[in-house]
Design a protein around this motif. Structure first.
Motif, PDB file in Angstrom:
ATOM      1  N   ALA A   1       0.835  -1.204   0.000  1.00 43.36           N
ATOM      2  CA  ALA A   1       0.000   0.000   0.000  1.00 43.36           C
ATOM      3  C   ALA A   1       0.865   1.247   0.000  1.00 43.36           C
ATOM      4  CB  ALA A   1      -0.924  -0.012   1.215  1.00 43.36           C
TER       5      ALA A   1
ATOM      6  N   LEU B   1       2.250   1.794  -3.306  1.00 48.25           N
ATOM      7  CA  LEU B   1       1.224   2.287  -4.228  1.00 48.25           C
ATOM      8  C   LEU B   1       0.973   3.769  -3.993  1.00 48.25           C
ATOM      9  CD1 LEU B   1      -1.352  -0.638  -4.277  1.00 48.25           C
ATOM     10  CD2 LEU B   1       0.651  -0.280  -5.676  1.00 48.25           C
ATOM     11  N   VAL B   2       0.922   4.132  -2.715  1.00 51.54           N
ATOM     12  CA  VAL B   2       0.665   5.538  -2.381  1.00 51.54           C
ATOM     13  C   VAL B   2       1.778   6.416  -2.946  1.00 51.54           C
ATOM     14  CG1 VAL B   2       0.551   7.218  -0.510  1.00 51.54           C
ATOM     15  CG2 VAL B   2      -0.765   5.093  -0.369  1.00 51.54           C
TER      16      VAL B   2
ATOM     17  N   ILE C   1       1.333   6.878  -6.522  1.00 54.44           N
ATOM     18  CA  ILE C   1       0.276   7.831  -6.835  1.00 54.44           C
ATOM     19  C   ILE C   1       0.738   9.253  -6.580  1.00 54.44           C
ATOM     20  CG2 ILE C   1      -1.995   8.635  -6.098  1.00 54.44           C
ATOM     21  CD1 ILE C   1      -2.454   5.577  -5.480  1.00 54.44           C
ATOM     22  N   CYS C   2       1.465   9.417  -5.468  1.00 56.12           N
ATOM     23  CA  CYS C   2       1.887  10.768  -5.118  1.00 56.12           C
ATOM     24  C   CYS C   2       2.805  11.364  -6.171  1.00 56.12           C
ATOM     25  CB  CYS C   2       2.572  10.784  -3.765  1.00 56.12           C
ATOM     26  SG  CYS C   2       1.396  10.480  -2.447  1.00 56.12           S
ATOM     27  N   ILE C   3       3.705  10.539  -6.710  1.00 60.92           N
ATOM     28  CA  ILE C   3       4.566  11.121  -7.732  1.00 60.92           C
ATOM     29  C   ILE C   3       3.796  11.283  -9.026  1.00 60.92           C
ATOM     30  CG2 ILE C   3       6.805  10.555  -6.750  1.00 60.92           C
ATOM     31  CD1 ILE C   3       6.928   8.093  -8.375  1.00 60.92           C
TER      32      ILE C   3
ATOM     33  N   ILE D   1       2.869   9.125 -13.985  1.00 58.41           N
ATOM     34  CA  ILE D   1       3.660   8.170 -14.742  1.00 58.41           C
ATOM     35  C   ILE D   1       2.803   6.932 -14.899  1.00 58.41           C
ATOM     36  CG2 ILE D   1       6.128   7.737 -14.922  1.00 58.41           C
ATOM     37  CD1 ILE D   1       6.128   8.169 -11.837  1.00 58.41           C
TER      38      ILE D   1
ATOM     39  N   ARG E   1      -3.280  13.121 -21.628  1.00 65.48           N
ATOM     40  CA  ARG E   1      -3.521  13.882 -20.423  1.00 65.48           C
ATOM     41  C   ARG E   1      -4.952  14.391 -20.441  1.00 65.48           C
ATOM     42  NH1 ARG E   1       0.199  16.600 -23.647  1.00 65.48           N
ATOM     43  NH2 ARG E   1      -0.688  18.448 -24.637  1.00 65.48           N
TER      44      ARG E   1
ATOM     45  N   TYR F   1      -9.566  13.662 -15.880  1.00 59.92           N
ATOM     46  CA  TYR F   1      -9.785  12.627 -14.878  1.00 59.92           C
ATOM     47  C   TYR F   1     -11.190  12.059 -15.094  1.00 59.92           C
ATOM     48  CZ  TYR F   1     -10.233  10.841 -10.046  1.00 59.92           C
ATOM     49  OH  TYR F   1     -10.396  10.067  -8.917  1.00 59.92           O
TER      50      TYR F   1
ATOM     51  N   HIS G   1      -9.687   6.944 -17.630  1.00 62.79           N
ATOM     52  CA  HIS G   1      -8.470   7.723 -17.788  1.00 62.79           C
ATOM     53  C   HIS G   1      -8.076   8.389 -16.475  1.00 62.79           C
ATOM     54  CE1 HIS G   1      -5.406   9.425 -20.270  1.00 62.79           C
ATOM     55  NE2 HIS G   1      -5.602  10.594 -19.698  1.00 62.79           N
ATOM     56  N   GLU G   2      -6.772   8.348 -16.170  1.00 63.58           N
ATOM     57  CA  GLU G   2      -6.220   8.965 -14.954  1.00 63.58           C
ATOM     58  C   GLU G   2      -6.625   8.236 -13.686  1.00 63.58           C
ATOM     59  OE1 GLU G   2      -4.712  12.816 -14.650  1.00 63.58           O
ATOM     60  OE2 GLU G   2      -3.721  11.509 -16.078  1.00 63.58           O
ATOM     61  N   SER G   3      -7.274   7.085 -13.792  1.00 66.06           N
ATOM     62  CA  SER G   3      -7.694   6.388 -12.576  1.00 66.06           C
ATOM     63  C   SER G   3      -6.475   5.822 -11.853  1.00 66.06           C
ATOM     64  CB  SER G   3      -8.668   5.262 -12.904  1.00 66.06           C
ATOM     65  OG  SER G   3      -8.023   4.265 -13.671  1.00 66.06           O
ATOM     66  N   THR G   4      -6.662   5.557 -10.550  1.00 65.03           N
ATOM     67  CA  THR G   4      -5.572   5.011  -9.749  1.00 65.03           C
ATOM     68  C   THR G   4      -5.042   3.731 -10.380  1.00 65.03           C
ATOM     69  OG1 THR G   4      -6.724   5.870  -7.841  1.00 65.03           O
ATOM     70  CG2 THR G   4      -4.951   4.327  -7.417  1.00 65.03           C
ATOM     71  N   ILE G   5      -5.968   2.874 -10.789  1.00 72.00           N
ATOM     72  CA  ILE G   5      -5.562   1.579 -11.345  1.00 72.00           C
ATOM     73  C   ILE G   5      -4.752   1.783 -12.619  1.00 72.00           C
ATOM     74  CG2 ILE G   5      -6.480  -0.481 -12.483  1.00 72.00           C
ATOM     75  CD1 ILE G   5      -8.600  -0.604 -10.378  1.00 72.00           C
TER      76      ILE G   5
ATOM     77  N   LEU H   1      -1.330   2.846 -11.727  1.00 74.75           N
ATOM     78  CA  LEU H   1      -0.527   1.787 -11.142  1.00 74.75           C
ATOM     79  C   LEU H   1      -0.091   0.781 -12.204  1.00 74.75           C
ATOM     80  CD1 LEU H   1      -2.506   1.175  -7.866  1.00 74.75           C
ATOM     81  CD2 LEU H   1      -0.412   2.469  -8.188  1.00 74.75           C
TER      82      LEU H   1
ATOM     83  N   ASP I   1      -5.797  16.396 -25.929  1.00 80.27           N
ATOM     84  CA  ASP I   1      -5.693  15.643 -24.676  1.00 80.27           C
ATOM     85  C   ASP I   1      -5.083  14.256 -24.822  1.00 80.27           C
ATOM     86  OD1 ASP I   1      -7.680  14.052 -25.668  1.00 80.27           O
ATOM     87  OD2 ASP I   1      -9.215  14.672 -24.237  1.00 80.27           O
TER      88      ASP I   1
ATOM     89  N   ASN J   1     -10.197  16.289 -11.530  1.00 82.91           N
ATOM     90  CA  ASN J   1     -10.426  17.313 -12.562  1.00 82.91           C
ATOM     91  C   ASN J   1      -9.928  18.676 -12.112  1.00 82.91           C
ATOM     92  OD1 ASN J   1     -13.400  15.592 -12.633  1.00 82.91           O
ATOM     93  ND2 ASN J   1     -12.150  15.672 -14.470  1.00 82.91           N
TER      94      ASN J   1
ATOM     95  N   LEU K   1      -7.176   1.145  -3.266  1.00 80.10           N
ATOM     96  CA  LEU K   1      -6.264   1.410  -4.378  1.00 80.10           C
ATOM     97  C   LEU K   1      -6.534   0.492  -5.562  1.00 80.10           C
ATOM     98  CD1 LEU K   1      -3.018   1.889  -2.310  1.00 80.10           C
ATOM     99  CD2 LEU K   1      -3.990   3.597  -3.834  1.00 80.10           C
TER     100      LEU K   1
ATOM    101  N   GLY L   1     -10.738   7.584  -6.913  1.00 80.07           N
ATOM    102  CA  GLY L   1      -9.601   7.106  -7.703  1.00 80.07           C
ATOM    103  C   GLY L   1     -10.045   6.828  -9.119  1.00 80.07           C
TER     104      GLY L   1
END
Lengths: 143, 305
Positions: A15, A18-19, A22-24, A27, A34, A37, A126-130, A133, B157, B187, B267, B277
């Protein structure tokens, strides 16, 4: 299954890793993409049918409707590509067709407004956590 | 013969130099402003900004007229150009000088060399303030998305196909986001605040604009292990958007202590992660949920109790 037993140290480490990922941020597997979200790319059948994949902009719709309208009343599952939407269902008034009928919102003849993705873009949130990761979307959609 | 030619040649040279000298001074001013303000975007071409010296990118803009360019520079231009490039304290005339400098650079092709070559001291000063774009590897916060790259219009985009005519008919997000409260993730819009402040009026019913949700004001506190503050789950903000059936009973069993939730699960897109997320604010915003400070009770007192 494993997530039912929180507390194991490796899981904490996972975890934490993973955090940090996400924080960085930024990537992911998305390359130079881009987009907004929560833009959902749906490419269940589009590529095979020679159409551009569909891009559903959550941000645009949530200004106009609360989540409940689509996700409770219209039966959209919380899963990108998991609703097996096709044009027959839409023209029949299901899913997108409940509003995109020329009455509440513009109708299905505006193909290119939805089918506007770059060909070959996989189904994704798009841009989701998954996505960040770098877990590749599975066949049948991404949760 | 030689002599008679030399005088007009000298005169021509002097005549030629005089206007050049004035333009050169103006150019210096413009260059100074460019180096201070405009360079941030216009050196690397960030967010569609035409690059300094890129004749091809500048050509259609120059054709539109210098006044249009002044207007864009002074008042800003969608999607990314802020008024005066964000330096609102710079006088209009200086901004215009910077525009002139960039236009001249576009016409010359090779700006720095052309402007500084005739003047000895300036040529020596030039290497100290290079206008060449910095390589991405040396940029500040290399892995963070710069502000200018957030919320781009659909054709830029990366997932919309710019060759599709429909893509250009889609609304650019910034057009509406600018009037909404900002946040630091997702967003970059605070959707809850936008709804609370009545800035948006999303329908609760597909067809009936007057239908309103039954908002349930009940906070659930979840005590968490470790040093993180406890989680306060507000039903209020959730029921303003969602129906009970969206979460109960499939994602959360409506019973105290019946749900095992961990950050690992979230997560991976389960529990809270079904939305957070993906569409609701992401998990990087720890303290929005982990918001209740723990009662740190000394061991002695605990025993006394």
């Amino acid at each position: 299954m494993t997530i039912r037993h929180p507390g194991a140290s490796w899981r904490g480490a996972l975890a934490a890793a993973l955090v940090v990922t996400i924080c960085i941020g930024g990537i992911g597997t998305s390359g130079d993409a881009r987009a907004e979200y929560a833009d959902v790319v749906i490419n269940n059948y589009s590529d095979a049918a020679g159409m551009r994949p569909v891009i559903f902009p959550h941000w645009f719709h949530r200004i106009r409707f609360r989540c409940k309208v689509c996700h409770a009343d219209l039966g959209f599952q919380f899963k990108a590509g998991g609703n097996e939407i096709n044009m027959v269902k839409i023209i029949d008034g299901q899913f997108c067709g409940a509003c995109h009928n020329g009455d509440i919102a513009w109708s299905v003849e505006n193909c290119n407004l939805c089918h506007s993705g770059k060909p070959g873009t996989p189904t994704q949130v798009h841009e989701s956590t998954i996505q960040k990761l770098a877990i590749q979307p599975q066949a049948g959609g991404q949760q | 013969m030689n002599r008679t030619l030399r005088i007009p040649a000298l005169a021509l040279a002097i005549l030629g130099c005089a206007p050049f000298g004035a333009a050169h001074a103006q150019n210096d001013k413009g260059k100074a402003i460019y180096d201070k303000v405009c360079v941030a975007c216009h050196s690397a071409g960030i967010a569609g900004a035409p690059k300094l010296g890129d004749a091809k990118a500048w050509e259609p803009r120059i054709k539109a007229g210098i006044d249009a360019l002044y207007e864009s520079a002074l008042k800003g231009k969608a999607p990314a150009m802020p008024a005066k490039g964000g330096a609102t304290d710079v006088p209009d005339a200086d901004i215009k000088a910077a525009v002139d400098y960039m236009v001249a650079a576009a016409k010359d092709g090779a700006p720095a060399a052309a402007a500084t070559a005739p003047a000895g001291p300036a040529a020596q000063a030039a290497p100290a303030t290079p206008t060449a774009p910095r390589p991405a590897a040396l940029s500040f916060n290399r892995l963070l998305k710069p502000a200018s790259k957030r919320n781009p219009p659909p054709p830029e985009d990366g997932i919309h196909d710019p060759d599709n005519d429909g893509t250009h008919a889609l609304q650019p997000p910034l057009q509406v986001f600018e009037s909404l409260p900002r946040s630091n993730a997702g967003n970059r819009v605070d959707w809850v605040k936008a709804l609370d402040n009545n800035l948006i009026g999303p329908r609760w019913d597909r067809t009936d604009p007057a239908a309103a949700p039954v908002v349930m004001d009940l906070n659930i506190v979840r005590e968490v292990k470790g040093s993180m503050p406890d989680v306060v789950y507000p039903h209020k903000q959730h029921t303003a958007w969602l129906d009970c059936s969206n979460c109960h009973p499939q994602i959360f069993i409506p019973q105290k202590g019946a749900n095992q939730i961990s950050m690992a699960a979230i997560l991976l897109g389960q529990k809270c992660g079904v939305c957070h997320g993906k569409v609701a604010f992401p998990v990087s915003e720890c303290r929005i949920c982990h918001s209740k400070k723990k009662n740190v009770m000394p061991v002695k007192n605990a025993q006394a109790n």
